[in-house]
Write a protein that holds these residues in place. Sequence first.
Motif, PDB file in Angstrom:
ATOM      1  N   GLY A   1       2.496  -0.926  -9.371  1.00  0.00           N
ATOM      2  CA  GLY A   1       1.712   0.246  -9.003  1.00  0.00           C
ATOM      3  C   GLY A   1       1.419   0.323  -7.516  1.00  0.00           C
ATOM      4  O   GLY A   1       1.448   1.413  -6.915  1.00  0.00           O
ATOM      5  N   ASP A   2       1.122  -0.813  -6.873  1.00  0.00           N
ATOM      6  CA  ASP A   2       0.812  -0.795  -5.434  1.00  0.00           C
ATOM      7  C   ASP A   2       2.010  -0.331  -4.614  1.00  0.00           C
ATOM      8  O   ASP A   2       1.867   0.427  -3.644  1.00  0.00           O
ATOM      9  CB  ASP A   2       0.376  -2.188  -4.977  1.00  0.00           C
ATOM     10  N   GLN A   3       3.217  -0.811  -4.982  1.00  0.00           N
ATOM     11  CA  GLN A   3       4.419  -0.376  -4.260  1.00  0.00           C
ATOM     12  C   GLN A   3       4.662   1.120  -4.435  1.00  0.00           C
ATOM     13  O   GLN A   3       4.994   1.829  -3.468  1.00  0.00           O
ATOM     14  CB  GLN A   3       5.646  -1.158  -4.743  1.00  0.00           C
ATOM     15  N   LEU A   4       4.485   1.613  -5.662  1.00  0.00           N
ATOM     16  CA  LEU A   4       4.694   3.045  -5.908  1.00  0.00           C
ATOM     17  C   LEU A   4       3.682   3.877  -5.137  1.00  0.00           C
ATOM     18  O   LEU A   4       4.015   4.929  -4.576  1.00  0.00           O
ATOM     19  CB  LEU A   4       4.596   3.326  -7.410  1.00  0.00           C
ATOM     20  N   GLU A   5       2.434   3.424  -5.091  1.00  0.00           N
ATOM     21  CA  GLU A   5       1.407   4.158  -4.357  1.00  0.00           C
ATOM     22  C   GLU A   5       1.703   4.187  -2.865  1.00  0.00           C
ATOM     23  O   GLU A   5       1.505   5.208  -2.196  1.00  0.00           O
ATOM     24  CB  GLU A   5       0.045   3.513  -4.610  1.00  0.00           C
ATOM     25  N   ALA A   6       2.196   3.072  -2.315  1.00  0.00           N
ATOM     26  CA  ALA A   6       2.524   3.019  -0.889  1.00  0.00           C
ATOM     27  C   ALA A   6       3.672   3.962  -0.545  1.00  0.00           C
ATOM     28  O   ALA A   6       3.625   4.685   0.458  1.00  0.00           O
ATOM     29  CB  ALA A   6       2.864   1.586  -0.490  1.00  0.00           C
ATOM     30  N   ILE A   7       4.723   3.981  -1.358  1.00  0.00           N
ATOM     31  CA  ILE A   7       5.866   4.855  -1.062  1.00  0.00           C
ATOM     32  C   ILE A   7       5.470   6.318  -1.234  1.00  0.00           C
ATOM     33  O   ILE A   7       5.909   7.198  -0.482  1.00  0.00           O
ATOM     34  CB  ILE A   7       7.077   4.492  -1.951  1.00  0.00           C
ATOM     35  N   ALA A   8       4.572   6.612  -2.235  1.00  0.00           N
ATOM     36  CA  ALA A   8       4.113   7.989  -2.435  1.00  0.00           C
ATOM     37  C   ALA A   8       3.263   8.452  -1.260  1.00  0.00           C
ATOM     38  O   ALA A   8       3.375   9.594  -0.797  1.00  0.00           O
ATOM     39  CB  ALA A   8       3.328   8.090  -3.739  1.00  0.00           C
TER      40      ALA A   8
END
Length: 326
Positions: A229-236
């Motif tokens: 989730g943290d990686q997805l939030e950063a890329i978003a």
Amino acid sequence: MKSINGLLGAMTLVLAGAASAADDWYLGVTAGYYDLDGERAISEDHNSVTAGVQVGKYLSDTLAVELGYGANAGHDDFDVLSLNGLLWLNNSDASHWRPYVLFGLNQYDFQDASNLVLEHDDRSTQIMMGVGMGTRFSHGLEFRADLRGMLGHDEDGEDMGVQFSLNKVFGSKSVAPAPAPAAAPVVAQAIPEPEVEAEPEPEPEVRTITVRLNVEFEVNKDTVLAVYGDQLEAIAAAMKAHDDIDLVLEGHSDSRGADQYNLSLSDRRAKAVKAKLVEVYGIPAARISAVGYGETKPIASNETEEGRARNRRVVGEMSFSEVYNF
């Protein structure tokens, strides 16, 4: 009235000292309502309304001392003099409502009570404690409202009261020194100062920022685990801040299974990550491309479990420039 006149003289001395102090001081008017102990009451309903003045000095941002004088409004029954300490319970902006506590002494003087023979001393002293709320308006006006309890010994009784105060707060002002006597003019030849070239403005630094996404999958699965989730939030977040950059997601698999199946599985994995970015983080689907490469691009050996786990992945990358001024 001699005792009251003496107490008013003490108030005058406090006012003179406060006016010359370096910290803030204040001068105000008060209105109070007292519920007197039955043995000490002047009227039959034990109630009394007072009006008065007070002067105080701030010793710090939260601590003040004040001297107050009040008289029974509409009668000449008694006077009351109070010497209090006031402690604000927090040090927030004075323009906000703040709680405070009071502690000090009250002295009553009943010498002018001409309509009733009292059964106690003409003068009595009580310990006073109270709690209240206050705020400061523009132009240094301060409003306070508090509930007070007064406790004496023996016949001095137990009283309750409320008091409202409106104070004018004065800040300390430094006095400018007297100008020095003007010296006789001296004629001298001016020496030109050398010109100093201004230093050029530093060029802003441009840095390239890269945000990477690497989501690994379980065997024969295309479910995106919550741990990413943290990686997805950063890329978003990066895509929202730079809406001119699109994202390409590449799906991969390990070497177990048929080539065509692995190609389809890697494609489903890439599309699962895309769906998360679209549905959970609100990224437009048109800005994300998803493509599967099957087992054709391993990054680790497929002969070990650790290597196969690294190969079951979806990767993506965004690069953009940031300008830093120094």
